[in-house]
Write a protein that holds these residues in place. Structure first.
Motif, PDB file in Angstrom:
ATOM      1  N   LYS A   1       2.591   1.755  -3.106  1.00 46.41           N
ATOM      2  CA  LYS A   1       1.474   2.031  -4.419  1.00 46.41           C
ATOM      3  C   LYS A   1       2.095   0.907  -5.343  1.00 46.41           C
ATOM      4  CE  LYS A   1       0.941   6.923  -3.851  1.00 46.41           C
ATOM      5  NZ  LYS A   1       1.439   7.142  -2.429  1.00 46.41           N
TER       6      LYS A   1
ATOM      7  N   THR B   1       1.321  -1.867  -8.056  1.00 48.01           N
ATOM      8  CA  THR B   1       0.057  -2.270  -8.727  1.00 48.01           C
ATOM      9  C   THR B   1       0.107  -3.583  -9.431  1.00 48.01           C
ATOM     10  OG1 THR B   1       1.541  -1.648 -10.771  1.00 48.01           O
ATOM     11  CG2 THR B   1       0.070   0.346  -9.597  1.00 48.01           C
TER      12      THR B   1
ATOM     13  N   ILE C   1       0.788  -1.273  -0.065  1.00 44.93           N
ATOM     14  CA  ILE C   1       0.159   0.129   0.091  1.00 44.93           C
ATOM     15  C   ILE C   1       0.880   1.276  -0.032  1.00 44.93           C
ATOM     16  CG2 ILE C   1      -1.509   1.321   1.241  1.00 44.93           C
ATOM     17  CD1 ILE C   1      -2.891  -1.140   2.367  1.00 44.93           C
ATOM     18  N   ASP C   2       1.763   1.394   1.064  1.00 47.44           N
ATOM     19  CA  ASP C   2       2.762   2.708   1.091  1.00 47.44           C
ATOM     20  C   ASP C   2       3.604   2.626  -0.184  1.00 47.44           C
ATOM     21  OD1 ASP C   2       1.669   2.905   3.501  1.00 47.44           O
ATOM     22  OD2 ASP C   2       3.529   2.355   4.702  1.00 47.44           O
TER      23      ASP C   2
ATOM     24  N   GLY D   1      -9.003  -0.568   3.561  1.00 49.65           N
ATOM     25  CA  GLY D   1      -9.602   0.450   2.629  1.00 49.65           C
ATOM     26  C   GLY D   1      -8.802   0.666   1.194  1.00 49.65           C
ATOM     27  N   HIS D   2      -8.295  -0.339   0.745  1.00 54.72           N
ATOM     28  CA  HIS D   2      -7.414  -0.500  -0.540  1.00 54.72           C
ATOM     29  C   HIS D   2      -7.867  -1.508  -1.324  1.00 54.72           C
ATOM     30  CE1 HIS D   2      -4.766   2.837   0.373  1.00 54.72           C
ATOM     31  NE2 HIS D   2      -4.701   2.582   1.561  1.00 54.72           N
ATOM     32  N   GLU D   3      -7.973  -1.471  -2.701  1.00 54.28           N
ATOM     33  CA  GLU D   3      -8.137  -2.615  -3.568  1.00 54.28           C
ATOM     34  C   GLU D   3      -6.988  -3.453  -3.686  1.00 54.28           C
ATOM     35  OE1 GLU D   3     -10.661  -4.317  -5.087  1.00 54.28           O
ATOM     36  OE2 GLU D   3     -11.681  -3.158  -3.390  1.00 54.28           O
TER      37      GLU D   3
ATOM     38  N   PHE E   1      -5.927  -5.988   2.680  1.00 53.21           N
ATOM     39  CA  PHE E   1      -6.012  -4.696   1.995  1.00 53.21           C
ATOM     40  C   PHE E   1      -7.304  -4.109   2.188  1.00 53.21           C
ATOM     41  CE2 PHE E   1      -2.528  -6.390  -0.892  1.00 53.21           C
ATOM     42  CZ  PHE E   1      -1.804  -4.976  -1.053  1.00 53.21           C
ATOM     43  N   ARG E   2      -8.416  -4.809   1.835  1.00 53.22           N
ATOM     44  CA  ARG E   2      -9.802  -4.143   2.025  1.00 53.22           C
ATOM     45  C   ARG E   2      -9.971  -3.623   3.243  1.00 53.22           C
ATOM     46  NH1 ARG E   2     -11.655  -8.591  -2.298  1.00 53.22           N
ATOM     47  NH2 ARG E   2     -11.342  -7.251  -4.378  1.00 53.22           N
TER      48      ARG E   2
END
Length: 468
Positions: free
Chosen positions: A205, A207, A202-203, A230-232, A226-227
């Motif tokens: 980024k 992909t 997450i940090d 709050g991240h996909e 992840f979810r």
């Protein structure tokens, strides 16, 4: 008014090895593909060292990772990041998740957990944590035992499935009920692998996560974390295993060599990239290609689904093709390095020596073996001397030596000296060329004898031809 198209996020991939053993070819392939994808897409490639296994992680293993990647030209845009240096960040996210109710303390001891697993296995159930300490509405939790430091567990969703479209394996769906509540922090507060990976991805980024398929079981757990944050999740591509020549998973225990050993054995980085690229990816029937072509062609749609088997003979063949195609001036410093290890200093003749002998070689070590005869003494075998340097041919060798002593030291002049000697003594080329090769190079098999002699110093040739 039309909506502007939403541009895809910049591709960011990562290689995240654990420095618990020396990195081998099976590991480095998991670096090659994310590196190639980032380069092909104009994105970023991040190097992350997952060193939370304090007992088994070593600095020596980190050094081999960095050295091996540098040798192969797998340059990173960011990093290396070290997980042990990010502990404060992990603990901050843990606290946020605990406050939001996604994490809870579990006081079940190792002994209790072992006993639970034994009961489950006896009942032919899948061994898993049973949620004893998971807080639920109207549920009475056991009393907190004194003096026990809890682990922190992730409150995994119940019911439904975790699904993703894997770029290698296709659609994968796992029932949430198959997943127990994962430990994400140990009793001393140290966060565990599956949690740290998600925070890092997450940090940073990330992909696209391109990694070995031994991580498939971790992926649904990571997606749920992840979810919860709050991240996909990123796009996943799980690569099939690389097997050794015996068909076992490639590993240090099964005799896999550190990547840097291939450098020492005279392999070329571009040849290694070419060979590794084909261990799980293809571009039609193309076997030999340059790094530039590889990056033009590489995508995630042509990754293989079945395990690839390492074949050292094939690697040597690929290396030989790259060696032959390589510019002599670029090859010479690599051969000079091999000679230097033997205490031999090369000179300005080395590029031409490489050009003459490279078609016969599959590594720079083999090429250095040929070049060595130009810079150090040679010792022909007794068998070769007896077979080729016979009493019948010695007068012709002596006559050639005399002609070479007076000739211009050029290939045409040396050719003329050889032809004149053959005519004088009524010999055919092999009858004279073989003994000359044995005396000058220590072996009866070399490229054209005039070109081979022309690269030698005249005094060396005359001295060696005198030993008849």
């Amino acid at each position: 008014m039309t909506d502007k198209p939403v541009s895809a996020p910049r591709v960011r991939t990562r290689f995240a090895p654990s420095p618990t053993g020396f990195i081998h070819l099976g590991n480095i392939r998991s670096a090659l593909y994310p590196w190639a994808f980032a380069r092909a897409q104009g994105g970023d490639f991040i190097l992350r060292i997952e060193d939370t296994d304090l007992e088994r992680s070593t600095q020596a293993a980190v050094d081999v990772i960095i050295e091996g990647m540098a040798w192969l030209g797998l340059d990173h845009d960011e990093g290396p990041y070290y997980q042990m240096q990010r502990m404060n960040r992990y603990k901050e996210v843990l606290a946020q998740m605990q406050a939001a109710g996604y994490v809870y303390p579990c006081y079940m001891s190792v002994e209790e957990l072992d006993a639970l697993r034994e009961r489950q296995m006896a009942a032919r159930q899948k061994p898993r944590y049973d949620g004893t300490w998971r807080p639920e509405r109207d549920k009475q939790l056991p009393p907190v035992p004194e003096g026990v430091q809890p682990v922190l567990r992730f409150r995994n969703p119940q019911g439904g499935v975790v699904a993703w479209d894997d770029k290698v394996k296709g659609r994968i769906e796992i029932s949430n009920d198959e997943l127990d509540d994962l430990v994400i922090a140990r009793p001393d507060g140290t966060p565990t692998y599956n949690f740290c990976v998600v925070v890092d991805d997450i940090d940073m980024k990330i992909t696209h996560v391109i990694r070995g398929d031994d991580h498939v079981n971790n992926t649904p757990r990571q997606i749920n974390i992840f979810r919860a944050l709050g991240h996909e999740p990123p796009v996943y591509a799980h690569l099939p295993t690389v097997l050794n020549e015996q068909g076992e998973k490639m590993s240090k225990r099964n005799g896999a060599k550190p990547v840097t050993q291939y450098r020492d054995e005279g392999y070329l980085p571009d040849a290694m990239v070419n060979y590794l690229a084909r261990l799980g990816w293809s571009h039609g029937d193309d076997e030999i290609f340059s790094r530039v072509q590889f990056l033009e062609w590489f995508d995630l749609d042509h990754l293989g689904r079945s395990a690839a088997q390492f074949d050292e003979a094939k690697l040597r063949w690929v290396n030989a093709q790259h060696l032959k195609a390589m510019d002599d001036d670029a090859l010479a410093p690599l051969v000079a390095e091999q000679l230097q290890k033997r205490g031999i200093a090369a000179d300005e003749r080395l590029p031409a020596i490489c050009g003459l002998f490279k078609d016969r070689c599959d590594t720079t070590v083999a090429l250095a073996d040929w070049a060595q005869a130009y810079y150090a003494d040679v010792t022909p075998s007794a068998d070769d001397l007896a077979k080729h340097v016979t009493d019948a041919v010695k007068p012709a060798v002596a006559a050639l030596r005399d002609r070479l002593a007076a000739a211009d030291w050029t290939t045409p002049a040396i050719t003329a000296a050889i032809k004149d000697t053959l005519a004088e003594h009524g010999l055919k080329m092999p009858q004279l060329a073989m003994p000359v090769r044995v005396l000058v190079m220590g072996t009866p098999q070399t490229p054209s004898v005039d070109a081979m002699l022309a690269l030698h110093r005249r005094e060396i040739v005359l001295s060696r031809l005198q030993n008849v």
